[in-house]
Design a protein around this motif. Sequence first.
Motif, PDB file in Angstrom:
ATOM      1  N   ASP A 222       0.515  -1.351   0.087  1.00  0.00           N
ATOM      2  CA  ASP A 222      -0.488   0.199  -0.015  1.00  0.00           C
ATOM      3  C   ASP A 222       0.679   1.446  -0.293  1.00  0.00           C
ATOM      4  OD1 ASP A 222      -2.085  -1.289  -0.252  1.00  0.00           O
ATOM      5  OD2 ASP A 222      -2.679  -1.558   2.212  1.00  0.00           O
ATOM      6  N   ALA A 223       2.351   1.408   1.032  1.00  0.00           N
ATOM      7  CA  ALA A 223       2.791   2.187   0.525  1.00  0.00           C
ATOM      8  C   ALA A 223       4.069   2.724  -0.252  1.00  0.00           C
ATOM      9  CB  ALA A 223       3.268   2.348   2.141  1.00  0.00           C
ATOM     10  N   LEU A 224       4.387   1.351  -1.155  1.00  0.00           N
ATOM     11  CA  LEU A 224       4.594   1.457  -2.504  1.00  0.00           C
ATOM     12  C   LEU A 224       6.823   1.261  -1.391  1.00  0.00           C
ATOM     13  CD1 LEU A 224       3.182   3.050  -4.712  1.00  0.00           C
ATOM     14  CD2 LEU A 224       3.017   0.782  -4.435  1.00  0.00           C
ATOM     15  N   LEU A 225       6.442   0.660  -0.036  1.00  0.00           N
ATOM     16  CA  LEU A 225       7.422   0.869   0.126  1.00  0.00           C
ATOM     17  C   LEU A 225       8.306  -1.162   0.762  1.00  0.00           C
ATOM     18  CD1 LEU A 225       7.897   3.206   3.314  1.00  0.00           C
ATOM     19  CD2 LEU A 225       8.570   3.555   1.255  1.00  0.00           C
ATOM     20  N   LEU A 226       9.827  -0.745   0.235  1.00  0.00           N
ATOM     21  CA  LEU A 226      10.522  -1.966   0.421  1.00  0.00           C
ATOM     22  C   LEU A 226      11.424  -1.783   1.178  1.00  0.00           C
ATOM     23  CD1 LEU A 226      11.932  -4.939  -0.161  1.00  0.00           C
ATOM     24  CD2 LEU A 226      13.336  -3.754  -2.308  1.00  0.00           C
ATOM     25  N   THR A 227      11.826  -3.089   2.362  1.00  0.00           N
ATOM     26  CA  THR A 227      12.166  -2.233   3.679  1.00  0.00           C
ATOM     27  C   THR A 227      13.038  -2.920   4.195  1.00  0.00           C
ATOM     28  OG1 THR A 227      10.139  -1.367   4.592  1.00  0.00           O
ATOM     29  CG2 THR A 227      12.232  -1.643   6.062  1.00  0.00           C
ATOM     30  N   ASN A 228      14.434  -3.038   4.854  1.00  0.00           N
ATOM     31  CA  ASN A 228      15.034  -3.520   5.021  1.00  0.00           C
ATOM     32  C   ASN A 228      15.999  -3.224   6.581  1.00  0.00           C
ATOM     33  OD1 ASN A 228      17.086  -6.146   5.725  1.00  0.00           O
ATOM     34  ND2 ASN A 228      18.570  -5.366   4.236  1.00  0.00           N
ATOM     35  N   LYS A 229      15.205  -3.579   7.820  1.00  0.00           N
ATOM     36  CA  LYS A 229      15.900  -3.429   9.707  1.00  0.00           C
ATOM     37  C   LYS A 229      15.590  -1.793   8.479  1.00  0.00           C
ATOM     38  CE  LYS A 229      19.801  -7.000   8.754  1.00  0.00           C
ATOM     39  NZ  LYS A 229      20.863  -7.311   9.267  1.00  0.00           N
ATOM     40  N   ASP A 230      16.488  -1.257   8.950  1.00  0.00           N
ATOM     41  CA  ASP A 230      16.371   0.757   9.300  1.00  0.00           C
ATOM     42  C   ASP A 230      16.317   1.245   7.990  1.00  0.00           C
ATOM     43  OD1 ASP A 230      18.907   0.063   8.968  1.00  0.00           O
ATOM     44  OD2 ASP A 230      19.851   2.059  10.025  1.00  0.00           O
ATOM     45  N   LYS A 231      16.789   0.720   6.731  1.00  0.00           N
ATOM     46  CA  LYS A 231      16.513   0.975   5.673  1.00  0.00           C
ATOM     47  C   LYS A 231      15.039   0.677   4.339  1.00  0.00           C
ATOM     48  CE  LYS A 231      20.663   1.158   3.163  1.00  0.00           C
ATOM     49  NZ  LYS A 231      21.787   0.726   2.417  1.00  0.00           N
ATOM     50  N   GLU A 232      14.628   1.580   3.638  1.00  0.00           N
ATOM     51  CA  GLU A 232      13.667   1.718   2.888  1.00  0.00           C
ATOM     52  C   GLU A 232      14.341   2.225   1.776  1.00  0.00           C
ATOM     53  OE1 GLU A 232      10.181   2.569   5.610  1.00  0.00           O
ATOM     54  OE2 GLU A 232      10.968   5.012   4.561  1.00  0.00           O
TER      55      GLU A 232
END
Length: 225
Positions: free
Chosen positions: A138-148
């Motif tokens: 929905d937010a179009l966000l790809l996240t890895n730990k503290d980075k997105e």
Amino acid sequence: MRILVVEDEIPLAEAVSHILKKQNYSVDMVHDGESGLDSALSRIYDLIILDIMLPKMNGLTVLKHIRRENILTPVLLLTAKGEIEDRVVGLDSGADDYLPKPFATEELLARIRALSRRKGEVIATDELKFGDIVLNHDALLLTNKDKEIKLTLREADLLEFLILRNGLIASKELIIEKLWGFDSEAEHNNVEVYISFLRKKLTYLKFYTTITTTRGVGYALEVKV
């Protein structure tokens, strides 16, 4: 929204397909249980309308196979008016709803809307995860730990599809059918471009999970430690 109609009464199947297409749904029809199961196993559908009485394989058997494969696509069973026992067995086997025949157009569309909302409520509020990937579609966000990083809608659709495949290989043809549609003029090159975009973003965020290529077959997510 892509809908599979599995109904052996061809005039009824065509009528349902016509109704759904007028509502801007994308629709595929098959007319026996074996074809219905093969189509459902492709995992490209958002909803399956499944008759119980089918040639080659009955609808309840199709439904049980689908659920054994952990395919959670909502299934709307079509039943003859007096088949109370089949409705109960169908719901117990994993059907999400049933609709007795004959039915009114308005009721069919209402059931579909209800199932769509139900599916949306389950998916929309949850993040999708595979390996160390976390995707908020929905937010179009790809996240890895503290980075997105922000994704385009097409990138998010493609990554979501690969996550839902749960490590199974998806061919370019299957990806085109799911993301662009059966009647699309999209080509293999379109898939290759978006796979390349996603790989670059996965690399940027230093994921262990990667998109692997099986030459001549397709793409899949794989966790490499």
